[in-house]
Write a protein that holds these residues in place. Structure first.
Motif, PDB file in Angstrom:
ATOM      1  N   GLY A 241       9.078   3.925   9.815  1.00 56.35           N
ATOM      2  CA  GLY A 241       8.222   2.843  10.596  1.00 56.35           C
ATOM      3  C   GLY A 241       7.334   3.280  11.403  1.00 56.35           C
ATOM      4  N   PHE A 242       6.624   2.377  12.432  1.00 56.65           N
ATOM      5  CA  PHE A 242       5.930   2.571  13.583  1.00 56.65           C
ATOM      6  C   PHE A 242       6.742   3.156  14.789  1.00 56.65           C
TER       7      PHE A 242
ATOM      8  N   THR B 184       1.732  10.618   0.055  1.00 58.66           N
ATOM      9  CA  THR B 184       2.883  11.480  -0.248  1.00 58.66           C
ATOM     10  C   THR B 184       3.659  10.540  -1.084  1.00 58.66           C
TER      11      THR B 184
ATOM     12  N   VAL C 280      -0.076   6.876  11.494  1.00 53.59           N
ATOM     13  CA  VAL C 280       0.685   6.137  10.841  1.00 53.59           C
ATOM     14  C   VAL C 280      -0.124   4.767  10.240  1.00 53.59           C
TER      15      VAL C 280
ATOM     16  N   ALA D 128      -2.344   7.156  16.556  1.00 57.07           N
ATOM     17  CA  ALA D 128      -1.044   7.035  15.694  1.00 57.07           C
ATOM     18  C   ALA D 128      -1.544   7.168  14.470  1.00 57.07           C
TER      19      ALA D 128
ATOM     20  N   GLY E 137       0.821   5.424   0.272  1.00 56.41           N
ATOM     21  CA  GLY E 137      -0.018   6.355   1.090  1.00 56.41           C
ATOM     22  C   GLY E 137       0.071   7.796  -0.055  1.00 56.41           C
TER      23      GLY E 137
ATOM     24  N   LYS F  70       0.909  -1.381   0.076  1.00 55.56           N
ATOM     25  CA  LYS F  70       0.027   0.032   0.206  1.00 55.56           C
ATOM     26  C   LYS F  70       0.794   1.257  -0.044  1.00 55.56           C
TER      27      LYS F  70
ATOM     28  N   SER G 289       5.508   3.315  23.191  1.00 55.17           N
ATOM     29  CA  SER G 289       5.094   4.220  22.222  1.00 55.17           C
ATOM     30  C   SER G 289       3.914   4.985  22.852  1.00 55.17           C
TER      31      SER G 289
ATOM     32  N   ALA H 155       6.625   7.872  18.901  1.00 53.79           N
ATOM     33  CA  ALA H 155       5.578   8.870  19.091  1.00 53.79           C
ATOM     34  C   ALA H 155       5.734   9.392  17.555  1.00 53.79           C
ATOM     35  N   ASP H 156       4.834  10.315  17.461  1.00 53.26           N
ATOM     36  CA  ASP H 156       4.572  10.801  16.175  1.00 53.26           C
ATOM     37  C   ASP H 156       5.911  11.798  15.967  1.00 53.26           C
ATOM     38  N   PRO H 157       6.688  11.444  14.846  1.00 52.27           N
ATOM     39  CA  PRO H 157       7.918  12.445  14.826  1.00 52.27           C
ATOM     40  C   PRO H 157       7.714  13.856  14.651  1.00 52.27           C
ATOM     41  N   ARG H 158       6.407  14.286  14.275  1.00 51.81           N
ATOM     42  CA  ARG H 158       5.974  15.544  14.122  1.00 51.81           C
ATOM     43  C   ARG H 158       6.042  16.508  15.546  1.00 51.81           C
TER      44      ARG H 158
ATOM     45  N   TRP I  87       3.711   1.332   2.834  1.00 47.12           N
ATOM     46  CA  TRP I  87       4.702   2.245   2.349  1.00 47.12           C
ATOM     47  C   TRP I  87       4.191   3.757   2.712  1.00 47.12           C
ATOM     48  N   THR I  88       4.929   4.436   3.579  1.00 41.46           N
ATOM     49  CA  THR I  88       4.640   5.959   3.801  1.00 41.46           C
ATOM     50  C   THR I  88       5.567   6.725   3.848  1.00 41.46           C
ATOM     51  N   ASP I  89       5.750   7.695   4.669  1.00 40.95           N
ATOM     52  CA  ASP I  89       6.704   8.686   4.533  1.00 40.95           C
ATOM     53  C   ASP I  89       7.481   8.992   5.749  1.00 40.95           C
ATOM     54  N   VAL I  90       7.703   7.821   6.711  1.00 39.91           N
ATOM     55  CA  VAL I  90       8.540   7.871   7.903  1.00 39.91           C
ATOM     56  C   VAL I  90       8.914   6.365   8.117  1.00 39.91           C
TER      57      VAL I  90
END
Ligand code: ADP
Ligand code: ASP
Ligand code: MG
Length: 451
Positions: free
Chosen positions: A228-229, A10, A261, A259, A8, A6, A305, A232-235, A223-226
């Motif tokens: 992995g899990f 981005t 993600v 979360a 996402g 999958k 987490s 915490a939210d890296p933002r 498949w995403t923009d970070v």
């Protein structure tokens, strides 16, 4: 080996991103079904188009056409381009027709999910032509065409797994056996009347897990923009770490309680069939990512987490009848969730029932509570609350865990508004005021996960 991959918003958000995504898909030669989100920003625009006071419809259509043209340019061969443009135009005019119906009709709800699903129809078409250009035997398929069956309220449907499985065995499995690479629309299924029903925002992760369940895949890759899990939210927490392995239960709790993600219900269809979920970064494909599966961990980490869910409210219902009427709590909860409203936490006392719901659902919930006029003395709402979900091993088993967690809350001067503890063996959930929530997450991370 059979996998569902999958990608996402981005990961298909531009021509460059689509090209990376195509590289990743082409780098494997096992059986693979691909599920895609809309290009980033597209679903938001479609929802905006349904509202009042936005740009004119032709402007939206031009923007969508241009965005997909731009992504195609340089990625689709000259031979295939005319066929692609013709199919793209067909889908854009289909959207134009649907908006027209939507604007004319009184019963707009009927068209909302169909309109919201349009971004996936455009991105899947574009990616399949890009893959064909690279020599893959690829085809774009919609959720209706392969038979993802959905039921539930508009905008928040769920897949009907047995019916979907029997359809996918017929429609999708043979294509995979023949070595074809289907590119499937994420985000929605079709109800029993064949009408699109979306799975809620971010729903393509869930679609991928549903497809993986239906074709008995070995793994579903998100498949995403970070990387992995993460812890915490890296933002929110700059030093958040990628977690190499997680148990289904840990990931499910965190996803459900904020979360982003993973869509909240992604784990369930995968877990049912023991399909591993792998979270990977499209922009760093050689990274290890996170493997989520049935995991029996021996180590005891206080905190693995932290997730944060904002935009919630606490509805407090005061009733002295709660003591005398054992079924009143059930009736009130049923009324609040009657339209599909998610209840995130419940806490009761002698004469009070506190219920956590999304702030957007409060007016309707209060409206339905009017039906309890004779039993309820007052209803008070605390808006702008946030739910923090702390996941670690043995939350219930070890002594002093709550004390440690709540000391971090006190450190930043936040007030715990409601606690939900004991229901899960691995999670401790609590509410704080929205303005302090980020500070609490940062402090918890600093104290118990570290740099
Ligand atoms: P996609 O478009 O690929 O579905 P999303 O934006 O839906 O991507 O989800 C990825 C985002 O989720 C990340 O960019 C990150 O900001 C956010 N996120 C929230 N919590 C976490 C977490 N625990 N681990 C990783 N990412 C998280
Ligand atoms: N395109 C949908 C959304 O933006 C679904 C998804 O991205 O998963 O919510
Ligand atoms: Mg997402």
């Amino acid at each position: 080996m059979r996998k569902v991959m999958k990608f996402g918003g981005t990961s298909v958000g531009s021509g460059e991103a689509m090209s990376r995504t195509a590289d990743i898909i082409m780098s494997y030669d096992c059986q693979r079904a691909v599920v895609v989100s809309a290009m980033s920003g597209v679903t938001n625009s479609l929802l905006e188009m349904m509202g009042e006071g936005g740009r004119e419809v032709p402007e939206y259509l031009d923007w969508l056409r241009q965005k997909h043209h731009d992504a195609a340019r340089g990625n689709i061969s000259n031979e295939l381009m005319p066929e692609y443009l013709e199919q793209l135009e067909h889908r854009i005019s289909g959207l134009g027709h649907l908006v027209h119906l939507y604007r004319q009709d009184e019963d707009r709800v009927m068209y909302q999910d169909a309109l919201a699903s349009w971004g996936e129809r455009l991105s899947s078409l574009t990616l399949s032509f890009i893959l064909r250009t690279r020599g893959a035997d690829s085809l774009a398929l919609t959720s209706e065409e392969i038979g993802i069956v959905a039921s539930g309220p508009p905008g928040n449907g769920s897949a009907v797994l047995p019916a979907t499985e029997s359809n996918l065995r017929r429609t999708l499995s043979p294509l995979l056996n023949e070595g074809k690479v289907p590119i499937i629309t994420g985000y929605y299924g079709a109800d029993l009347k064949g009408r699109p029903l979306t799975f809620g925002r971010g729903g393509s992760d869930y679609s991928a897990a549903v497809v993986a369940n239906g074709v008995d895949a070995d793994v579903v890759e998100i498949w995403t923009d970070v990387d992995g899990f993460m812890s915490a939210d890296p933002r929110v927490v700059k030093k958040a770490r990628t977690i190499a392995e997680m148990d289904y239960g840990e990931a499910a709790e965190l996803a459900y309680f904020g979360a982003k993600v993973l869509h909240p219900r992604t784990i369930e269809p995968a877990k049912r069939k023991g399909v591993a979920v792998l979270v990977k970064n499209t922009f760093n494909p050689s990274g290890q990512g996170t493997r989520i599966h049935g995991l029996d961990r021996n180590s005891k980490e206080l905190l693995r987490s932290v997730a944060l869910k904002t935009g919630l409210s606490i509805v407090k219902i005061y009733s002295s009848e709660l003591v005398y009427q054992p079924d009143l709590v059930a009736k009130i909860l049923e009324a609040i969730s009657a339209d599909g409203t998610t209840i995130y936490a419940v806490s009761t006392s002698l004469s009070t029932l506190a219920v956590v719901v999304p702030t957007g659902s409060v007016p309707e919930a209060c409206n339905r509570l009017k039906g309890f006029r004779d039993q309820v003395e007052a209803v008070k709402v605390k808006e702008d609350a946030a739910l923090i979900c702390a996941v670690g091993d043995g939350m219930l088993e070890s002594c002093g865990v709550s004390a440690k967690i709540f000391s971090a809350v006190a450190d930043v001067g936040a007030n715990v508004e409601l606690i939900s503890e004991g229901a899960s063996d691995i999670a401790l959930n609590f509410m704080v005021g929205g303005s302090k929530a980020v500070d609490v997450v940062k402090r918890l991370h600093e104290l118990y996960i570290g740099d």
